[in-house]
Design a protein around this motif. Structure first.
Motif, PDB file in Angstrom:
ATOM      1  N   HIS A 121       0.862  -1.171   0.000  1.00  0.00           N
ATOM      2  CA  HIS A 121       0.000   0.000   0.000  1.00  0.00           C
ATOM      3  C   HIS A 121       0.904   1.228   0.000  1.00  0.00           C
ATOM      4  CE1 HIS A 121      -3.303  -2.481   2.219  1.00  0.00           C
ATOM      5  NE2 HIS A 121      -3.367  -2.630   0.909  1.00  0.00           N
ATOM      6  N   LEU A 136      -2.216   0.556  -4.817  1.00  0.00           N
ATOM      7  CA  LEU A 136      -1.860  -0.849  -4.589  1.00  0.00           C
ATOM      8  C   LEU A 136      -0.854  -1.283  -5.637  1.00  0.00           C
ATOM      9  CD1 LEU A 136      -2.479  -3.629  -3.172  1.00  0.00           C
ATOM     10  CD2 LEU A 136      -4.198  -3.970  -4.961  1.00  0.00           C
ATOM     11  N   ASP A 231      -8.802  -5.097  -8.271  1.00  0.00           N
ATOM     12  CA  ASP A 231      -9.852  -4.077  -8.234  1.00  0.00           C
ATOM     13  C   ASP A 231     -10.715  -4.226  -6.982  1.00  0.00           C
ATOM     14  OD1 ASP A 231     -10.887  -6.501  -9.179  1.00  0.00           O
ATOM     15  OD2 ASP A 231     -12.446  -5.535 -10.379  1.00  0.00           O
ATOM     16  N   GLN A 234      -8.637  -2.824  -4.168  1.00  0.00           N
ATOM     17  CA  GLN A 234      -8.593  -1.358  -4.287  1.00  0.00           C
ATOM     18  C   GLN A 234      -9.917  -0.739  -3.848  1.00  0.00           C
ATOM     19  OE1 GLN A 234      -5.673   0.494  -5.521  1.00  0.00           O
ATOM     20  NE2 GLN A 234      -6.873   2.032  -4.412  1.00  0.00           N
TER      21      GLN A 234
END
Length: 252
Positions: A121, A136, A231, A234
């Motif tokens: 992160h 990310l 995704d 995220q």
């Protein structure tokens, strides 16, 4: 529900409508519970929320693709700025590593965990530690490679009359970002870099970003990566940032 105006309305089919769609509130409560506790989607207690884990996962994905989480984060940042709670005189950057339990997008061998798969992160905050954006990436990516993408990913922050803010005046980073090339590139963006030199301390201005990483990892879904799809992870990051910002808005 703060996110309610941002959630797209799905029109039910007139002919053959099928079963009623699970309420958005129930799905959001289930998503927040999973994010905070780290439970897997298939063990989410359906009876407690009225939404199954599969429904919550699909809704998380659907709303991420519609930009709901990003818009929510930007909306709360604007409210923080309007309330005088956002300090963009400086920005702080840092990163943290997390283990990835399975192969997936944006993972890589960790140089700090015996080459096991992991992700990173990469976080940028305002001077007080309010998260502006999180990127990310694979666990093997050097921190310095994400410095400029982090600066470019800061959203336009409204809340006051005039142009939205996007650029801090100064940026603070530890010695992992100590490259003169990147100092020049940061200055070219009109930002003064304060990056610790190698063989020196990390600097006394950076503790708020380290606290923000701890806030982020209080969401157990973000402490250990179980989602193969980048995704989805995220989406959880953006949701967590919105919750953290909302807490700062309410508590202060």
């Amino acid at each position: 529900m703060v996110a309610e105006p941002l959630i797209p309305v799905r029109q039910r089919r007139f002919r053959y409508p099928g079963p009623a769609r699970t309420s958005d509130r129930a799905a959001l409560e289930g998503i927040l519970f999973a994010a905070r506790t780290g439970v897997t989607w298939n063990t989410l207690p359906t009876a407690a929320f009225g939404a199954s884990g599969a429904t919550c996962w699909r809704r998380l994905k659907e709303w991420h693709e519609a930009g709901v989480w990003q818009h929510l984060h930007e909306l709360i940042l604007a409210e923080l700025r309007a309330a005088g709670r956002l300090d963009l005189s400086a920005a702080l950057v840092d990163s943290s590593h997390l283990r990835a339990l399975g192969r997936g997008d944006l993972t890589g061998p960790s140089p700090v965990d015996r080459g096991k798969l992991g992700s990173k992160h990469h976080l940028i905050t305002d001077a007080t530690g309010i998260p502006l954006t999180v990127i990310l990436n694979g666990g093997n990516r050097n921190d310095i490679t994400q410095l400029l993408p982090l600066l470019d990913a800061v959203p336009p922050i409204r809340g006051l009359v005039g142009r939205p803010l996007r650029r801090p005046r100064r940026i603070y980073a530890d010695r992992g970002y100590d490259f003169d090339k990147y100092r020049r590139l940061v200055r070219a963006r009109g930002i003064t870099p304060h990056i610790a030199r190698r063989n020196t301390g990390h600097g006394r201005h950076r503790w708020p970003v380290e606290r923000s990483i701890a806030w982020l990892h209080a969401f157990k879904k973000l402490r250990l990566r179980t989602e193969r799809r980048a995704d989805i992870h995220q989406a959880l990051i953006s949701l967590a940032c919105s919750v953290i910002c909302l807490r700062q808005l309410i508590l202060n």
